[in-house]
Write an enzyme that holds these catalytic residues in place. Structure first.
Site, mmCIF file in Angstrom:
data_model
loop_
_atom_site.group_PDB
_atom_site.id
_atom_site.type_symbol
_atom_site.label_atom_id
_atom_site.label_comp_id
_atom_site.label_asym_id
_atom_site.label_seq_id
_atom_site.Cartn_x
_atom_site.Cartn_y
_atom_site.Cartn_z
ATOM 1 N N ALA A 10 0.889 -1.010 0.015
ATOM 2 C CA ALA A 10 0.126 -0.066 -0.116
ATOM 3 C C ALA A 10 1.014 1.329 -0.132
ATOM 4 O O ALA A 10 1.945 1.110 -0.007
ATOM 5 C CB ALA A 10 -0.918 -0.169 1.244
ATOM 6 N N LYS A 15 8.456 1.926 -0.405
ATOM 7 C CA LYS A 15 8.852 1.441 -1.534
ATOM 8 C C LYS A 15 10.085 2.348 -2.107
ATOM 9 O O LYS A 15 11.068 1.653 -2.704
ATOM 10 C CB LYS A 15 7.875 1.354 -2.532
ATOM 11 C CG LYS A 15 6.806 0.169 -2.207
ATOM 12 C CD LYS A 15 5.427 0.257 -2.999
ATOM 13 C CE LYS A 15 4.753 1.543 -3.369
ATOM 14 N NZ LYS A 15 4.110 2.036 -2.003
ATOM 15 N N GLU A 88 7.170 3.193 -9.152
ATOM 16 C CA GLU A 88 5.906 3.201 -9.704
ATOM 17 C C GLU A 88 5.457 2.142 -10.877
ATOM 18 O O GLU A 88 4.788 2.432 -11.840
ATOM 19 C CB GLU A 88 5.499 4.588 -10.301
ATOM 20 C CG GLU A 88 5.949 5.721 -9.243
ATOM 21 C CD GLU A 88 5.082 5.917 -8.261
ATOM 22 O OE1 GLU A 88 3.731 5.309 -8.148
ATOM 23 O OE2 GLU A 88 5.311 6.894 -7.206
#
Length: 191
Positions: A10, A15, A88
């Site tokens: 999430a 990340k 992404e």
């Protein structure tokens, strides 16, 4: 042996921070990592990957038209590429996931992808769908809901902080538009 990795979570699980640390590790050993990010997300400047804790790096850009295999092969001919890192990665197309699997299998370059698994409606992004299906390694990065449980869902909120159930899959934003929550609080917010 090169492999295709998908680090997913999430929002706000780190990340980009994890990806930038991996890039630093390669550089520290005298290797050449190449970072890619989606052109559509230019909140921190075009061709930049930034983390919430202040780390950043320059990146190659990709759009849905980018031929990733060809682009990476060209970069590799100019200077040996030791690793490809894609931020992404939920915005990759099915064809691009296939292309990066070819980077791994043909060029023998590891590819590490970092992205969201699902959108604010709880549906898979295309890039995530095919990375979940085709990656050699799946690694979940975890963040927490306000209740302390693992957050595995993302709510999109309007300007008043009210959870939205409908809208375009892609709307670029950060903490002002999205909140990571557990499944229970996700369902509760959409009642």
């Amino acid at each position: 042996m090169a492999q295709l990795y998908f680090y997913y979570s999430a929002m706000n699980a780190g990340k980009s921070t994890t990806m930038l640390q991996s890039s630093f590790n390669y550089q520290e050993r005298g290797m050449n990592p190449v970072i890619f990010t989606a052109k559509i997300d230019n909140r921190f400047g075009e061709g930049k990957v930034s983390s919430r804790i202040g780390l950043e790096a320059d990146a190659e850009l990709f759009t849905v038209e980018t031929q990733l295999f060809d682009h990476i092969a060209t970069l590799n001919e100019k200077q040996k590429v030791h690793c490809v890192l894609i931020d992404e990665s939920q915005f990759l197309t099915k064809e691009q996931v296939h292309q990066i699997s070819d980077v791994v299998d043909t060029l023998k370059i590891p590819v590490l992808c970092y992205g969201l698994r699902t959108d604010f409606r709880g549906e898979l992004f295309t890039g995530a769908q095919y990375l979940l299906a085709w990656a050699d390694k799946l690694i979940e990065l975890k963040t927490v809901c306000h209740c302390g449980r693992k957050a595995n869902m993302v709510l999109r909120t309007d300007e008043n902080g009210v959870a939205m159930a409908d809208g375009d899959q892609v709307e670029i934003g950060g903490n002002e538009r999205y909140v990571s929550v557990c499944r229970k609080h996700y369902k509760d917010a959409l009642k």
